[in-house]
Design an enzyme around this catalytic site. Structure first.
Site, PDB file in Angstrom:
ATOM      1  N   VAL A 233      39.279  21.174   5.842  1.00 11.91           N
ATOM      2  CA  VAL A 233      39.422  19.994   4.995  1.00 11.91           C
ATOM      3  C   VAL A 233      38.668  20.154   3.686  1.00 11.91           C
ATOM      4  O   VAL A 233      39.148  19.796   2.622  1.00 11.91           O
ATOM      5  CB  VAL A 233      38.942  18.732   5.738  1.00 11.91           C
ATOM      6  CG1 VAL A 233      39.014  17.507   4.828  1.00 11.91           C
ATOM      7  CG2 VAL A 233      39.774  18.514   7.001  1.00 11.91           C
ATOM      8  N   PHE A 234      37.460  20.682   3.732  1.00 10.04           N
ATOM      9  CA  PHE A 234      36.580  20.786   2.570  1.00 10.04           C
ATOM     10  C   PHE A 234      36.311  19.403   1.990  1.00 10.04           C
ATOM     11  O   PHE A 234      36.330  19.189   0.777  1.00 10.04           O
ATOM     12  CB  PHE A 234      37.150  21.733   1.513  1.00 10.04           C
ATOM     13  CG  PHE A 234      36.126  22.730   1.007  1.00 10.04           C
ATOM     14  CD1 PHE A 234      35.519  23.610   1.878  1.00 10.04           C
ATOM     15  CD2 PHE A 234      35.760  22.774  -0.330  1.00 10.04           C
ATOM     16  CE1 PHE A 234      34.576  24.527   1.431  1.00 10.04           C
ATOM     17  CE2 PHE A 234      34.818  23.680  -0.785  1.00 10.04           C
ATOM     18  CZ  PHE A 234      34.227  24.562   0.100  1.00 10.04           C
TER      19      PHE A 234
ATOM     20  N   GLY B  83      35.300  32.326  -1.543  1.00 10.94           N
ATOM     21  CA  GLY B  83      36.265  31.329  -1.952  1.00 10.94           C
ATOM     22  C   GLY B  83      37.274  31.058  -0.859  1.00 10.94           C
ATOM     23  O   GLY B  83      37.016  31.300   0.330  1.00 10.94           O
ATOM     24  N   SER B  84      38.434  30.581  -1.237  1.00  8.39           N
ATOM     25  CA  SER B  84      39.435  30.164  -0.265  1.00  8.39           C
ATOM     26  C   SER B  84      40.075  31.361   0.432  1.00  8.39           C
ATOM     27  O   SER B  84      40.110  32.482  -0.097  1.00  8.39           O
ATOM     28  CB  SER B  84      40.522  29.340  -0.954  1.00  8.39           C
ATOM     29  OG  SER B  84      41.328  30.171  -1.774  1.00  8.39           O
TER      30      SER B  84
ATOM     31  N   GLU C 103      34.033  36.413   1.818  1.00  5.10           N
ATOM     32  CA  GLU C 103      33.509  35.282   2.584  1.00  5.10           C
ATOM     33  C   GLU C 103      34.403  34.111   2.238  1.00  5.10           C
ATOM     34  O   GLU C 103      34.347  33.573   1.134  1.00  5.10           O
ATOM     35  CB  GLU C 103      32.045  35.027   2.204  1.00  5.10           C
ATOM     36  CG  GLU C 103      31.301  34.207   3.247  1.00  5.10           C
ATOM     37  CD  GLU C 103      31.476  32.718   3.048  1.00  5.10           C
ATOM     38  OE1 GLU C 103      32.372  32.146   3.725  1.00  5.10           O
ATOM     39  OE2 GLU C 103      30.752  32.128   2.249  1.00  5.10           O
ATOM     40  N   LEU C 104      35.240  33.718   3.222  1.00  3.84           N
ATOM     41  CA  LEU C 104      36.350  32.815   2.932  1.00  3.84           C
ATOM     42  C   LEU C 104      36.147  31.458   3.597  1.00  3.84           C
ATOM     43  O   LEU C 104      35.028  31.014   3.798  1.00  3.84           O
ATOM     44  CB  LEU C 104      37.657  33.485   3.374  1.00  3.84           C
ATOM     45  CG  LEU C 104      37.859  34.908   2.829  1.00  3.84           C
ATOM     46  CD1 LEU C 104      39.140  35.523   3.369  1.00  3.84           C
ATOM     47  CD2 LEU C 104      37.856  34.910   1.304  1.00  3.84           C
TER      48      LEU C 104
ATOM     49  N   GLY D 222      39.466  31.498 -15.645  1.00  2.00           N
ATOM     50  CA  GLY D 222      40.421  31.176 -14.607  1.00  2.00           C
ATOM     51  C   GLY D 222      40.811  32.387 -13.775  1.00  2.00           C
ATOM     52  O   GLY D 222      40.136  33.424 -13.783  1.00  2.00           O
TER      53      GLY D 222
ATOM     54  N   CYS E 115      31.660  25.961   3.194  1.00  2.00           N
ATOM     55  CA  CYS E 115      32.538  26.749   4.048  1.00  2.00           C
ATOM     56  C   CYS E 115      32.122  26.682   5.512  1.00  2.00           C
ATOM     57  O   CYS E 115      32.965  26.770   6.406  1.00  2.00           O
ATOM     58  CB  CYS E 115      32.567  28.200   3.571  1.00  2.00           C
ATOM     59  SG  CYS E 115      30.945  29.009   3.559  1.00  2.00           S
TER      60      CYS E 115
END
Length: 487
Positions: A382-383, A231-232, A253-254, A211, A287
């Site tokens: 939105v993803f 990731g986000s 890389e977001l 995690g 993404c």
């Protein structure tokens, strides 16, 4: 399912850190389409990160001193193994991540190419001679950073990990990889097994599912000078702040909310097909997905009609099933977030022309027509499989709409006039532009990264970008004799 490479008997309940280590904490590996329990993996903790980094540092010294061609051999073997075990690995990827089988199969091919490109990177020129005003040889050379921390997400778990792991190893580094625990096999165990079979020396690669506390430990460890994170945007911002406090280099890389611009001269049927691919591929969990469809007002009604037809005809189901367009969302939390954005956007005035419903984790492809600019599904990432459509009157308005986003990852422009497309591209700040294509594109040979809330501007891919990402530049001078200095 084949047990040639991913037999659970080797790694079940374990994580990879100088061999397969038994863990007291287990993570369930589930089929996202059916909920079936497939296996379990070991979950790491912060202490495991500390041990992995110390082990990696010791192994890295000998690895970086090894001849470049010996490192290249390992990377080439890894590429060949990805090809050899592609069918087995693709099935795991499809089941664990919910990706369509064709996408999962392509991931194996991309992973192989990443390894082959990295093998070539090992022999790339790594320095240059510099002029000096003194009687000496002056040069700049690139040296491995030591240990690279890689944190990869669930949506394309293999590709988004291997694109950093392979070049970092090829350039003489060790790697500590934290895959998302929801895709710990396809984004972690698979990579560990490939390099284990390829002959990578022990201690160089550590794969630690876990995690946020595991990722935090990787970011905060003082002996991990470079972090590659995908990731986000929210998580990336936290990592950037933590890294800045420790003077670390980060490659982020977001998220994205990429625009697909359809100019007045486009072929509507082809443009809508491209738009559907850009928004619905892998249930929109990419993404680079086409998050905003900007369509010339003369075409918008026809475009919406064709996009709606494609959405309604798309088969959503088990990604291993025949004719399936895409599979499930990764979990109920993501599904609920997508649905909240869709319903709020309809409440804000968008026309719901297709979708907006779900069955379990399977969310129907959704088309939102005449979407207000403040509708959440248009203004936010939105993803999920959602295509908000907005019309524009001329190229100035198109450029203004496309640029009006805090994100800057990818841009698609569809037009018969390529020069008009290039002119529009010059007016939008973004990491990549694809004229006469949708927004989802990447290749191992090309630099990839975003701007603004899509990333730090650092890039992976291609020789120069990977050299800059995973090495440090060192200045070296050499004199024939020691100068005489005044005492």
């Amino acid at each position: 399912m084949s047990e040639q490479l991913l037999s659970g008997s080797r790694w079940s309940g374990r994580y990879f850190s100088n061999g397969w280590q038994v863990s007291g904490s287990q993570g369930a590996v589930t089929d996202k389409a059916t909920g079936e329990l497939l296996e379990s993996t070991g979950l790491a903790d912060a202490d495991a990160v500390s041990h992995a980094v110390e082990t990696a540092l010791a192994a890295q010294r000998a690895w970086s001193a090894l001849a470049y061609d010996a490192r290249a051999v390992v990377l080439r073997r890894a590429g060949a193994l990805f090809e050899e075990h592609a069918a087995e690995a693709a099935e795991w990827t499809a089941r664990e991540s919910g990706a369509p089988l064709a996408m999962a199969e392509r991931a194996q091919s991309v992973a192989a190419q990443e390894c082959y490109e990295a093998a070539g990177l090992a022999s790339a020129p790594y320095g240059e001679l510099l002029r000096s005003g003194a009687p000496r040889l002056s040069l700049a050379r690139r040296r491995p950073v030591g240990v690279v921390g890689v944190i990869a997400p669930f949506n394309a778990p293999l590709v988004l990990a291997i694109r950093a792991v392979a070049p970092a190893l090829a350039l003489g580094n060790a790697v500590v990889l934290k895959p998302d625990p929801r895709t710990a096999v396809s984004g972690g165990v698979l990579i560990a097994r490939i390099f284990e079979e390829a002959g990578l020396p022990a201690g160089l690669l550590h794969v630690l599912p876990g995690g946020a506390e595991v990722g935090q430990a990787v970011v905060e460890h003082p002996r991990v000078p470079v972090i590659a994170f995908t990731g986000s945007t929210g998580a990336g911002r936290a990592i950037a702040l933590a890294a800045a406090a420790r003077f670390k280099r980060v490659h982020l890389e977001l998220g994205g909310n990429s625009a697909l611009v359809v100019l007045h001269d486009a072929d509507v049927a082809k443009a809508a097909a491209a738009g559907a691919f850009g928004s619905f591929r892998h249930a929109g969990q990419i993404c680079m997905a086409s998050g905003r469809h900007l369509v010339h007002e003369s075409l918008v009604d026809d475009y919406l009609a064709e996009l709606t037809r494609i959405a309604e005809a798309t088969v959503v189901g088990d990604p291993l099933g025949p004719g399936v367009g895409y599979g499930p969302l990764i979990d109920s939390g993501q599904r609920d977030r997508v649905h909240t954005l869709v319903t709020a956007s309809v409440g804000a005035g968008a026309d719901l022309l297709a979708g907006g419903t779900y069955d379990g984790l399977f969310y129907r492809p959704t088309v939102l027509g005449h979407t207000p600019l403040d509708a959440p599904a248009y203004a936010s990432e939105v993803f999920g499989p959602v295509a908000p459509v907005v019309s524009f009157a001329d190229s100035d308005e198109a450029a203004s709409l496309a640029a009006d986003s805090p994100y800057g990852l990818s841009l698609g422009i569809i037009t018969r006039d390529v020069m008009a497309g290039l002119d529009l591209a010059d007016r939008v700040s973004t990491g990549s532009v694809h004229i006469n294509d949708q927004t989802i594109n990447d290749e191992p040979t090309a630099p990839f990264g975003g701007l603004g809330e899509s990333g730090s501007g650092g890039k992976h891919g291609g020789v120069q970008s990977n050299l800059e990402a995973f090495t440090e530049l060192q200045w070296v001078t050499v004199r024939r004799d020691l100068p005489a200095y005044p005492s």
